[in-house]
Design an enzyme around this catalytic site. Structure first.
Site, short mmCIF file in Angstrom:
data_model
loop_
_atom_site.label_atom_id
_atom_site.label_comp_id
_atom_site.label_asym_id
_atom_site.label_seq_id
_atom_site.Cartn_x
_atom_site.Cartn_y
_atom_site.Cartn_z
N GLY A 238 0.80 -0.87 0.07
CA GLY A 238 -0.61 0.25 -0.17
C GLY A 238 1.07 1.05 0.08
O GLY A 238 0.62 2.44 -0.20
N ARG A 276 2.91 -1.86 -6.13
CA ARG A 276 3.41 -0.99 -6.65
C ARG A 276 4.32 -0.53 -6.55
O ARG A 276 5.24 0.07 -7.50
CB ARG A 276 2.39 0.52 -6.26
CG ARG A 276 2.30 1.73 -7.37
CD ARG A 276 1.55 2.79 -6.21
NE ARG A 276 -0.22 2.30 -6.07
CZ ARG A 276 -0.84 2.25 -6.37
NH1 ARG A 276 -0.91 2.46 -7.67
NH2 ARG A 276 -2.13 1.34 -6.82
N CYS A 343 -14.24 3.00 -28.34
CA CYS A 343 -15.19 4.11 -29.10
C CYS A 343 -15.93 3.52 -27.16
O CYS A 343 -16.50 3.53 -27.27
CB CYS A 343 -16.41 3.31 -29.62
SG CYS A 343 -15.58 2.97 -31.80
N TYR A 372 -0.14 -2.50 -12.29
CA TYR A 372 -1.73 -2.60 -12.83
C TYR A 372 -1.20 -1.20 -14.09
O TYR A 372 -2.09 -0.88 -13.76
CB TYR A 372 -2.41 -2.02 -11.41
CG TYR A 372 -1.94 -2.30 -10.16
CD1 TYR A 372 -2.31 -3.26 -9.67
CD2 TYR A 372 -1.17 -1.21 -9.43
CE1 TYR A 372 -1.86 -4.23 -8.74
CE2 TYR A 372 -0.71 -1.69 -7.79
CZ TYR A 372 -1.25 -3.23 -7.50
OH TYR A 372 -1.24 -3.50 -6.87
N1 LLP Z 1 -1.58 -6.86 -0.35
C1 LLP Z 1 -2.56 -7.09 -0.07
C2 LLP Z 1 -3.85 -8.11 0.35
C3 LLP Z 1 -3.11 -6.24 -1.93
O1 LLP Z 1 -4.36 -6.46 -1.74
C4 LLP Z 1 -2.63 -5.39 -2.18
C5 LLP Z 1 -3.11 -4.29 -3.16
C6 LLP Z 1 -1.49 -5.28 -2.20
C7 LLP Z 1 -0.47 -6.50 -1.23
C8 LLP Z 1 -0.43 -4.58 -2.83
O2 LLP Z 1 -0.15 -2.73 -2.40
P1 LLP Z 1 0.37 -1.92 -3.24
O3 LLP Z 1 1.69 -2.06 -3.08
O4 LLP Z 1 0.43 -2.57 -4.72
O5 LLP Z 1 -0.35 -0.89 -3.33
N2 LLP Z 1 -5.26 -1.85 -9.29
C9 LLP Z 1 -5.15 -0.51 -8.47
C10 LLP Z 1 -4.59 -0.93 -7.30
C11 LLP Z 1 -4.83 -2.35 -6.86
C12 LLP Z 1 -4.40 -2.70 -5.41
C13 LLP Z 1 -5.17 -4.01 -5.02
N3 LLP Z 1 -4.68 -4.55 -3.73
C14 LLP Z 1 -4.21 0.65 -9.17
O6 LLP Z 1 -4.02 0.55 -10.53
O7 LLP Z 1 -4.17 1.54 -8.35
#
Ligand code: LLP
Length: 418
Positions: A238, A276, A343, A372
């Site tokens: 996150g 991310r 479209c 993503y």
């Molecule tokens: N752990 C869990 C349980 C998660 O659900 C997620 C992301 C992560 C770790 C990794 O989170 P990160 O470090 O990448 O923030 N498609 C969206 C983001 C969806 C995130 C879903 N869960 C976007 O493009 O912003």
């Protein structure tokens, strides 16, 4: 350090000119810097003075090469589906490298995970807990689990990527968590080893993390007091990344220090699940200008990539920097809408964007697409699945071939009666 820079007005990714990549490969395509991902991993790892295990959240970018390079660095993998387990294994992971989160795990997926002997399943409901126990009983085995807590903390991020509020579908409601641990401890085929939490994605301030982590800290003490063995705390992912120069993000060190200050004296293993953070700024989406259309209100730069290739701007209203690959046409006083050919009015990458001049045939690069990006793509409007390329200094390799429309059509059938 960004791997994407101009050298004499030509855009480079690491030591390779983006124009050269586009000479060799059909646009649009994704390309990623290998070094950037390795450096991000290393920087996060060394930000901790305590031992912290990184489980890369592969949903951000699940290409086998990306997984392999992170596994080589010592990373574990956080998966959310049977398909992701299969990918992780294909990249060379073994069960012990994998933790499995996800709000809806089918019996088939759980059976696969259990047979793979994955390190831990982060359980999200009582029925999931019972199903895991039943499957293990049939297989005559035991599975390590943790329970995912919903701490009811607002991550102050985009509503579609907020996961830790009570109204969200994720995790076990805080008020039930102790009784769930009590239930789990009575089940003969599950082995409680930890606790997990994930409050959302692209979090740009440490405050929500602090709030959630303090709740988890108190909970761990309470659970241990009740006799549960909590050997690890999985803090999810996150932490946000910089999408524009104006973004001001906590540093890895600040994030790690917060974690250490809360969990450092607990005699507990800390896991983090960044997605991310490790990959977003490694990548470019390279696309070519098909047309430029000027109306009384707008200048539309129409490119050959579209929302099916990269959906973040329209799905999350996200900002992505966009650069001309050859920065040789000077500044422009125009505000461009950079759009794809699909479209839908939502098919855009930027609106009212001030960018240096481009013309029909120019290459442009959309930044910060390593996370993503490709994973969220589709074949909408019967468009191909575009290639992915990895760059190592001045060499590159295609790590996913473009899937042509004829190959997509080949999987379809006209029903016999038609
Ligand atoms: N752990 C869990 C349980 C998660 O659900 C997620 C992301 C992560 C770790 C990794 O989170 P990160 O470090 O990448 O923030 N498609 C969206 C983001 C969806 C995130 C879903 N869960 C976007 O493009 O912003």
């Amino acid at each position: 350090m960004t791997p994407i820079k101009y050298k004499s007005n030509n855009l480079y990714i690491e030591g390779l000119s983006v124009e050269k990549l586009a000479d060799d490969n059909q646009t649009p395509f994704y390309c990623y810097s290998e070094k950037y991902i390795e450096d991000q991993y290393q920087a996060l790892k060394s930000a901790f003075d305590m031992e912290a295990k990184i489980f890369y959240s592969m949903k951000a970018n699940s290409n086998l090469s990306i997984l392999k390079l992170l596994l080589n660095k010592g990373s574990g993998i956080d998966v959310v589906s049977g398909g992701e387990i299969e990918r992780a294994l294909n990249a060379g992971a073994t069960g012990k490298d994998i933790i499995y989160a996800g709000v809806g795990k089918t019996d088939e997926e759980l059976t696969y995970a259990i047979k793979t002997k994955i390190h831990c399943i982060n359980v999200e409901s009582q029925s999931e807990l019972t199903r895991i126990n039943d499957i293990c009983e049939k297989l005559n085995t035991k599975q390590n689990i943790s329970l995912r807590v919903n701490p009811d903390v607002d991550a102050k991020t985009h509503v579609k990527i907020t996961t830790g509020k009570a109204e969200n579908k994720f995790g076990i409601e805080f008020d039930y968590i102790k009784s769930m641990y009590a239930i789990a401890s009575e089940l003969p085929n599950v082995n409680i080893i930890g606790i997990s939490v994930h409050i959302g994605s692209q979090i740009t301030n440490l405050k929500p993390f602090k709030k959630a982590f303090q709740i988890i800290y108190d909970l761990i003490n309470d659970l241990r007091g009740l006799g549960h063995k909590i050997k690890h705390v999985d803090l999810g992912g996150g932490l946000g990344v910089t999408y524009s120069d104006d973004d001001n993000l906590p540093t890895f060190k600040e994030y790690a220090s917060l974690i250490q200050s809360i969990f450092g004296n607990l005699n507990i293993e800390v896991y983090v699940e960044p997605g991310r953070l490790l990959v977003a700024n490694s990548g470019l989406l390279v696309t070519r200008v098909i047309d430029i259309k000027t109306t009384s209100q707008k200048t539309f730069v129409i490119v050959d990539a579209a929302m099916n290739d990269f959906i973040r701007p329209t799905l999350y209203n996200s900002y992505h920097e966009i650069l001309p690959v050859k920065n040789n046409l000077g500044t422009s006083n125009k505000l461009y809408d950079i759009v794809g050919p699909i479209c839908e009015t939502g098919d855009y990458f930027a609106k009212n964007r001030n960018m240096n001049s481009v013309q029909v045939g120019s290459l442009i690069a959309i930044k910060s697409v390593g996370a993503y990006g490709s994973v969220l793509s589709s074949n909408y409007n019967s468009r191909p699945q575009i290639a992915e390329i990895i760059v190592q200094n001045d060499k590159y390799e295609v790590i996913r071939e473009r899937v042509e429309v004829r190959d997509i059509i080949a999987r379809e059938r006209i029903a016999n009666w038609l």
